[in-house]
Design an enzyme around this catalytic site. Structure first.
Site, PDB file in Angstrom:
ATOM      1  N   ASN A   7     -60.095  -3.054 -19.898  1.00  0.00           N
ATOM      2  CA  ASN A   7     -61.079  -2.269 -19.616  1.00  0.00           C
ATOM      3  C   ASN A   7     -60.918  -2.290 -17.975  1.00  0.00           C
ATOM      4  OD1 ASN A   7     -63.631  -1.441 -18.232  1.00  0.00           O
ATOM      5  ND2 ASN A   7     -64.575  -1.534 -20.410  1.00  0.00           N
ATOM      6  N   HIS A  10     -63.926  -1.220 -13.680  1.00  0.00           N
ATOM      7  CA  HIS A  10     -64.471  -1.650 -12.228  1.00  0.00           C
ATOM      8  C   HIS A  10     -63.368  -1.395 -11.289  1.00  0.00           C
ATOM      9  CE1 HIS A  10     -68.213  -2.589 -14.011  1.00  0.00           C
ATOM     10  NE2 HIS A  10     -67.767  -3.579 -14.892  1.00  0.00           N
ATOM     11  N   HIS A  43     -65.018   3.531 -20.133  1.00  0.00           N
ATOM     12  CA  HIS A  43     -66.260   4.131 -20.415  1.00  0.00           C
ATOM     13  C   HIS A  43     -66.456   5.252 -19.461  1.00  0.00           C
ATOM     14  CE1 HIS A  43     -70.573   2.740 -21.495  1.00  0.00           C
ATOM     15  NE2 HIS A  43     -70.357   4.012 -21.967  1.00  0.00           N
ATOM     16  N   ARG A  45     -69.253   7.319 -18.564  1.00  0.00           N
ATOM     17  CA  ARG A  45     -70.566   6.997 -18.744  1.00  0.00           C
ATOM     18  C   ARG A  45     -70.860   8.308 -18.397  1.00  0.00           C
ATOM     19  NH1 ARG A  45     -72.307   1.397 -18.681  1.00  0.00           N
ATOM     20  NH2 ARG A  45     -74.539   2.497 -18.651  1.00  0.00           N
ATOM     21  N   ARG A  49     -70.552   6.866 -13.132  1.00  0.00           N
ATOM     22  CA  ARG A  49     -70.523   6.082 -12.115  1.00  0.00           C
ATOM     23  C   ARG A  49     -69.476   5.190 -11.680  1.00  0.00           C
ATOM     24  NH1 ARG A  49     -74.048   0.697 -14.726  1.00  0.00           N
ATOM     25  NH2 ARG A  49     -75.491   2.522 -15.155  1.00  0.00           N
ATOM     26  N   GLU A  70     -64.787   4.253 -24.395  1.00  0.00           N
ATOM     27  CA  GLU A  70     -66.309   4.093 -24.885  1.00  0.00           C
ATOM     28  C   GLU A  70     -67.039   5.101 -24.495  1.00  0.00           C
ATOM     29  OE1 GLU A  70     -67.202   0.506 -22.723  1.00  0.00           O
ATOM     30  OE2 GLU A  70     -65.594  -0.732 -23.788  1.00  0.00           O
ATOM     31  N   THR A 101     -73.180  -2.278 -20.635  1.00  0.00           N
ATOM     32  CA  THR A 101     -73.791  -2.094 -21.968  1.00  0.00           C
ATOM     33  C   THR A 101     -74.375  -3.180 -22.231  1.00  0.00           C
ATOM     34  OG1 THR A 101     -71.830  -0.881 -22.316  1.00  0.00           O
ATOM     35  CG2 THR A 101     -73.136  -1.162 -24.186  1.00  0.00           C
ATOM     36  N   GLU A 151     -66.863  -2.998 -33.361  1.00  0.00           N
ATOM     37  CA  GLU A 151     -66.639  -3.970 -32.055  1.00  0.00           C
ATOM     38  C   GLU A 151     -67.634  -4.792 -31.850  1.00  0.00           C
ATOM     39  OE1 GLU A 151     -64.818  -2.569 -28.438  1.00  0.00           O
ATOM     40  OE2 GLU A 151     -65.628  -4.081 -27.281  1.00  0.00           O
ATOM     41  N   HIS A 198     -66.938  -8.032 -24.621  1.00  0.00           N
ATOM     42  CA  HIS A 198     -67.973  -8.040 -23.685  1.00  0.00           C
ATOM     43  C   HIS A 198     -68.123  -9.553 -23.271  1.00  0.00           C
ATOM     44  CE1 HIS A 198     -71.553  -6.908 -21.285  1.00  0.00           C
ATOM     45  NE2 HIS A 198     -71.157  -5.909 -21.694  1.00  0.00           N
TER      46      HIS A 198
HETATM   47  N1  PXP Z   1     -66.508  -3.600 -24.980  1.00  0.00           N
HETATM   48  C1  PXP Z   1     -67.469  -2.618 -24.625  1.00  0.00           C
HETATM   49  C2  PXP Z   1     -68.013  -1.913 -25.573  1.00  0.00           C
HETATM   50  C3  PXP Z   1     -68.092  -2.622 -23.380  1.00  0.00           C
HETATM   51  O1  PXP Z   1     -69.116  -1.804 -23.082  1.00  0.00           O
HETATM   52  C4  PXP Z   1     -67.551  -3.384 -22.353  1.00  0.00           C
HETATM   53  C5  PXP Z   1     -68.118  -3.399 -21.045  1.00  0.00           C
HETATM   54  O2  PXP Z   1     -67.620  -2.078 -20.423  1.00  0.00           O
HETATM   55  C6  PXP Z   1     -66.579  -4.311 -22.735  1.00  0.00           C
HETATM   56  C7  PXP Z   1     -66.055  -4.474 -23.960  1.00  0.00           C
HETATM   57  C8  PXP Z   1     -65.750  -5.224 -21.724  1.00  0.00           C
HETATM   58  O3  PXP Z   1     -66.731  -6.119 -21.284  1.00  0.00           O
HETATM   59  P1  PXP Z   1     -66.318  -6.887 -19.824  1.00  0.00           P
HETATM   60  O4  PXP Z   1     -66.139  -6.207 -18.678  1.00  0.00           O
HETATM   61  O5  PXP Z   1     -67.694  -7.920 -19.829  1.00  0.00           O
HETATM   62  O6  PXP Z   1     -65.220  -7.807 -20.517  1.00  0.00           O
END
Ligand code: PXP
Length: 248
Positions: A7, A10, A43, A45, A49, A70, A101, A151, A198
């Site tokens: 992901n 960031h 994601h 959003r 952001r 996402e 999330t 998930e 997550h």
């Molecule tokens: N899965 C989902 C559905 C999420 O919303 C996120 C965060 O955007 C992640 C995985 C990844 O989480 P993390 O950034 O804590 O690794």
């Protein structure tokens, strides 16, 4: 082999802090794939952001592996998703005030909006997963409502892990891990694909690898954090070299 979905939200968060052109998540995705990512997750959003529509369009053209989007189950984002056609969509709950999330989707078989969103995405050829808490009723509802995959939200387990620093006898950690194991067992029994994500870190990831039929781990914050630190020394030394060259 369990697939690694990276992901890169960031990377875009840092760019958006200045509304600048760098760092570009599209380049980050390319490097993540060179490093062995099986897929890239973003994601989009509602408040935009971090990831922008431009990123999603370019990622669709450039990502070689699986592109997983996402998104909340809203009409505007659904139109964008259907236009871009990611390989997979993970439907998530979304609240403007949240940092990330928080919690999984509250599922109901009567949720017409969710059903129609799933049907339209699947009809267009996208694999649909639902981001849910690891509990039996929700896993069953996810299957019944037509999702291809779940998930499992690993955030509560990850918090328990960091709270006890991975002490495998810690009651909370044992309890959270069993919730994930039971949900994973049930997913395997009823035949729905299993993803998880997550709060997964370099410290805790190995505790999840035995989950039955686990196909994908989606990991973001921890990988982007490490990338920033591993790149710092090189980045500073590149700038130092330019300054040492003098005016040009
Ligand atoms: N899965 C989902 C559905 C999420 O919303 C996120 C965060 O955007 C992640 C995985 C990844 O989480 P993390 O950034 O804590 O690794």
């Amino acid at each position: 082999m369990i697939h690694l979905g990276v992901n890169i939200d960031h990377v875009a968060t840092v760019r958006q802090a200045r509304k600048a052109n760098e760092p570009d998540p599209v380049l980050a995705a390319h490097l993540a794939e060179l490093g062995g990512a099986d897929g890239i997750t973003v994601h989009l959003r509602q408040d935009r952001r971090h990831i922008q529509e431009r990123d999603l369009r370019l990622l669709r053209e450039t990502v070689q592996g699986v592109l997983n989007l996402e998104m909340a189950a809203g009409e505007d984002i659904l139109d964008i998703a259907l236009g871009v056609m990611p390989d997979e969509v993970c439907l998530v709950p979304e609240h403007r005030a949240e940092l990330t999330t928080e919690g999984g989707l509250k599922l109901s078989l009567d949720d017409r909006n969710l059903r129609s969103c799933i049907d339209r995405l699947k009809g267009a050829g996208t694999l649909v997963s639902l981001f849910i808490e690891p509990d039996a009723a929700t896993v069953r509802t996810a299957k019944a409502i037509g999702a291809d995959a779940i998930e499992l939200h690993t955030g509560t387990w990850a918090n328990a892990y960091s709270h006890c620093r991975g002490d495998e006898h810690d009651e909370q950690l044992v309890q959270q891990l069993s919730r994930l194991e039971e949900a994973a067992d049930l997913a395997a029994t009823i035949g729905i694909r299993l993803h998880a994500g997550h709060g997964i870190t370099y410290q805790n990831v190995r505790q999840l690898l035995h989950l039955p039929m686990l196909r994908v781990l989606n990991i973001g914050h921890s990988i982007v954090s490490r990338a920033v630190l591993l790149g710092m020394e090189r980045a500073v030394s590149d700038m130092r070299k330019l300054m040492d060259k003098g005016p040009g």
